[in-house]
Design a protein around this motif. Sequence first.
Motif, PDB file in Angstrom:
ATOM      1  N   ALA A   1      34.115  18.722  12.104  1.00 12.99           N
ATOM      2  CA  ALA A   1      33.666  20.029  12.785  1.00 12.99           C
ATOM      3  C   ALA A   1      35.187  20.366  13.940  1.00 12.99           C
ATOM      4  O   ALA A   1      35.169  21.482  14.301  1.00 12.99           O
ATOM      5  N   TYR A   2      35.796  18.916  14.330  1.00  7.21           N
ATOM      6  CA  TYR A   2      36.622  19.690  15.736  1.00  7.21           C
ATOM      7  C   TYR A   2      38.443  18.776  15.225  1.00  7.21           C
ATOM      8  O   TYR A   2      38.783  18.873  15.653  1.00  7.21           O
ATOM      9  N   LEU A   3      37.834  19.272  13.363  1.00  2.45           N
ATOM     10  CA  LEU A   3      39.638  18.756  12.919  1.00  2.45           C
ATOM     11  C   LEU A   3      40.458  20.392  13.409  1.00  2.45           C
ATOM     12  O   LEU A   3      39.032  21.552  13.661  1.00  2.45           O
ATOM     13  N   ASN A   4      41.410  20.728  13.325  1.00  2.78           N
ATOM     14  CA  ASN A   4      41.855  21.903  12.781  1.00  2.78           C
ATOM     15  C   ASN A   4      41.355  22.140  12.035  1.00  2.78           C
ATOM     16  O   ASN A   4      40.754  22.223  10.994  1.00  2.78           O
ATOM     17  N   PRO A   5      41.030  23.775  12.055  1.00  2.00           N
ATOM     18  CA  PRO A   5      40.493  25.199  11.146  1.00  2.00           C
ATOM     19  C   PRO A   5      41.298  25.418  10.069  1.00  2.00           C
ATOM     20  O   PRO A   5      40.541  25.447   8.687  1.00  2.00           O
ATOM     21  N   GLU A   6      42.512  25.169   9.924  1.00  2.00           N
ATOM     22  CA  GLU A   6      43.466  24.916   9.195  1.00  2.00           C
ATOM     23  C   GLU A   6      42.951  23.766   7.617  1.00  2.00           C
ATOM     24  O   GLU A   6      42.885  23.884   6.774  1.00  2.00           O
ATOM     25  N   VAL A   7      42.844  23.013   8.611  1.00  2.00           N
ATOM     26  CA  VAL A   7      42.577  21.582   7.970  1.00  2.00           C
ATOM     27  C   VAL A   7      41.539  21.319   7.375  1.00  2.00           C
ATOM     28  O   VAL A   7      41.029  21.495   5.842  1.00  2.00           O
TER      29      VAL A   7
ATOM     30  N   ARG B   1      30.892  23.365  16.746  1.00  2.00           N
ATOM     31  CA  ARG B   1      31.599  23.643  17.678  1.00  2.00           C
ATOM     32  C   ARG B   1      31.604  24.682  18.405  1.00  2.00           C
ATOM     33  O   ARG B   1      31.458  24.364  19.527  1.00  2.00           O
ATOM     34  N   LEU B   2      29.921  25.491  18.212  1.00  2.00           N
ATOM     35  CA  LEU B   2      29.555  26.891  18.921  1.00  2.00           C
ATOM     36  C   LEU B   2      28.859  25.323  20.000  1.00  2.00           C
ATOM     37  O   LEU B   2      28.551  26.064  21.629  1.00  2.00           O
ATOM     38  N   GLN B   3      27.748  24.717  19.804  1.00  3.43           N
ATOM     39  CA  GLN B   3      26.588  24.006  20.884  1.00  3.43           C
ATOM     40  C   GLN B   3      27.769  22.978  21.202  1.00  3.43           C
ATOM     41  O   GLN B   3      27.277  22.457  22.169  1.00  3.43           O
ATOM     42  N   GLY B   4      28.272  22.238  20.743  1.00  2.00           N
ATOM     43  CA  GLY B   4      29.255  21.134  21.066  1.00  2.00           C
ATOM     44  C   GLY B   4      28.432  19.641  21.163  1.00  2.00           C
ATOM     45  O   GLY B   4      29.246  18.222  21.209  1.00  2.00           O
TER      46      GLY B   4
ATOM     47  N   GLY C   1      19.561  11.718  13.027  1.00  2.00           N
ATOM     48  CA  GLY C   1      21.058  11.958  13.967  1.00  2.00           C
ATOM     49  C   GLY C   1      21.443  12.513  15.183  1.00  2.00           C
ATOM     50  O   GLY C   1      21.321  13.791  14.211  1.00  2.00           O
ATOM     51  N   PHE C   2      21.291  12.428  16.126  1.00  2.02           N
ATOM     52  CA  PHE C   2      22.943  13.432  17.250  1.00  2.02           C
ATOM     53  C   PHE C   2      24.167  12.439  17.703  1.00  2.02           C
ATOM     54  O   PHE C   2      24.158  11.536  17.507  1.00  2.02           O
ATOM     55  N   SER C   3      25.095  13.299  17.719  1.00  2.00           N
ATOM     56  CA  SER C   3      26.408  13.226  17.606  1.00  2.00           C
ATOM     57  C   SER C   3      26.901  14.115  18.721  1.00  2.00           C
ATOM     58  O   SER C   3      27.102  15.602  18.612  1.00  2.00           O
ATOM     59  N   PHE C   4      27.630  13.662  19.757  1.00  2.00           N
ATOM     60  CA  PHE C   4      28.631  14.833  20.495  1.00  2.00           C
ATOM     61  C   PHE C   4      30.122  13.888  20.542  1.00  2.00           C
ATOM     62  O   PHE C   4      29.962  12.368  20.259  1.00  2.00           O
ATOM     63  N   PRO C   5      30.831  14.675  20.886  1.00  2.18           N
ATOM     64  CA  PRO C   5      32.292  14.385  21.384  1.00  2.18           C
ATOM     65  C   PRO C   5      32.573  13.763  22.285  1.00  2.18           C
ATOM     66  O   PRO C   5      32.244  13.113  23.420  1.00  2.18           O
ATOM     67  N   ILE C   6      33.812  12.450  22.069  1.00  4.30           N
ATOM     68  CA  ILE C   6      34.499  11.966  23.035  1.00  4.30           C
ATOM     69  C   ILE C   6      36.088  12.155  22.910  1.00  4.30           C
ATOM     70  O   ILE C   6      36.488  12.231  21.864  1.00  4.30           O
ATOM     71  N   MET C   7      36.014  12.519  23.910  1.00  9.94           N
ATOM     72  CA  MET C   7      37.491  13.205  24.293  1.00  9.94           C
ATOM     73  C   MET C   7      38.632  12.203  24.548  1.00  9.94           C
ATOM     74  O   MET C   7      38.593  11.436  25.393  1.00  9.94           O
ATOM     75  N   ASN C   8      39.650  11.631  24.668  1.00 14.17           N
ATOM     76  CA  ASN C   8      40.942  11.299  25.196  1.00 14.17           C
ATOM     77  C   ASN C   8      41.227  11.646  26.565  1.00 14.17           C
ATOM     78  O   ASN C   8      40.804  13.538  26.845  1.00 14.17           O
TER      79      ASN C   8
ATOM     80  N   LYS D   1      14.962  17.062  23.138  1.00 14.98           N
ATOM     81  CA  LYS D   1      15.676  17.462  24.056  1.00 14.98           C
ATOM     82  C   LYS D   1      16.040  16.268  24.756  1.00 14.98           C
ATOM     83  O   LYS D   1      17.127  15.969  25.409  1.00 14.98           O
ATOM     84  N   PHE D   2      15.631  15.305  25.460  1.00 16.11           N
ATOM     85  CA  PHE D   2      15.442  14.265  26.036  1.00 16.11           C
ATOM     86  C   PHE D   2      16.408  13.317  25.757  1.00 16.11           C
ATOM     87  O   PHE D   2      18.003  12.821  26.711  1.00 16.11           O
ATOM     88  N   ILE D   3      16.796  13.153  24.368  1.00 14.56           N
ATOM     89  CA  ILE D   3      18.256  12.368  23.828  1.00 14.56           C
ATOM     90  C   ILE D   3      19.098  13.374  23.625  1.00 14.56           C
ATOM     91  O   ILE D   3      20.290  12.690  24.251  1.00 14.56           O
ATOM     92  N   ILE D   4      19.389  14.590  23.059  1.00 15.94           N
ATOM     93  CA  ILE D   4      20.325  15.843  23.535  1.00 15.94           C
ATOM     94  C   ILE D   4      21.033  15.122  25.139  1.00 15.94           C
ATOM     95  O   ILE D   4      21.669  15.241  25.899  1.00 15.94           O
ATOM     96  N   GLU D   5      20.394  15.622  26.310  1.00 17.49           N
ATOM     97  CA  GLU D   5      20.647  15.580  27.640  1.00 17.49           C
ATOM     98  C   GLU D   5      20.802  13.845  27.821  1.00 17.49           C
ATOM     99  O   GLU D   5      22.393  14.359  28.617  1.00 17.49           O
ATOM    100  N   LYS D   6      21.086  13.075  27.729  1.00 25.47           N
ATOM    101  CA  LYS D   6      21.188  12.100  27.938  1.00 25.47           C
ATOM    102  C   LYS D   6      22.221  11.280  26.971  1.00 25.47           C
ATOM    103  O   LYS D   6      23.307  11.052  27.555  1.00 25.47           O
TER     104      LYS D   6
END
Length: 252
Positions: A145-151, A183-186, A200-207, A231-236
């Motif tokens: 989801a976080y790749l360049n839209p064209e890619v 992308r919208l909800q992050g 599964g639940f996943s969040f982005p790691i940014m540099n 709710k608890f997992i997403i918060e943490k």
Amino acid sequence: MNQSVIKALQLLEYFKEYPELTLAEIAELDNMPKPTAYRLISSLEASGFLVKTKHTNHDVKYHLGLKLLELGSYVADQLDYRRVALPHMKELSEQLNEAVHLAVLDGEEAIYVEKIESKKHIRLYSKVGGRTPLYTGSGPKLLFAYLNPEVIEEILDRIDLKKVTENTITDKKILAKELEKIRLQGYSQSKAEFYPDTAGFSFPIMNHHGQVIAALVVSIPIIKFDEDTEKFIIEKMRETSEKISRDLGYRE
């Protein structure tokens, strides 16, 4: 591997000791004919690994180019994120008592590069070094989801969506909407899309450049999936991913 490539890369080693070298000096150091040295140096120069400085017509020297610095920064980023993320992953695993992973993009697959097991007797299927297609599972979908839209569009046009479980997304329009939602909800979620009976639940790691370099992933047995747990997992996870990203230099 092509011997010319190996020889050219070996020439770069001399610049660790000598900041600048002439063609004649390089040829002498490596005991090779000048025409051979010139051909290899020209290839390195064209690739940005060496830069030519022409002081006079008879005084031409070479020094290391910025391409090496650029590549070195990427290597440093890739090495640092695991070291930085690990203590936060351990803390998150203790908070949730669930398995925590780190996944990164490798071509058109996600690869798991780190895992903290839960202390439960139940062990999930995932393992370090395991690979997953980008269209299935919370971590791979997040990286997709976080790749360049064209890619994204180019991969969607070409990719063959194969059913792994009954919940695997095999419709490209549905997948495209899912990627937009992520992308919208992050963050990303999945239910038994690749590993049966696993959510599964996943969040982005940014540099420090604001680029997504990894996915923080938590996997749980699907029988535990309910609104309060979600709710608890997403918060943490949100808190943990933000901490790791900040430690890597990311600033909003």
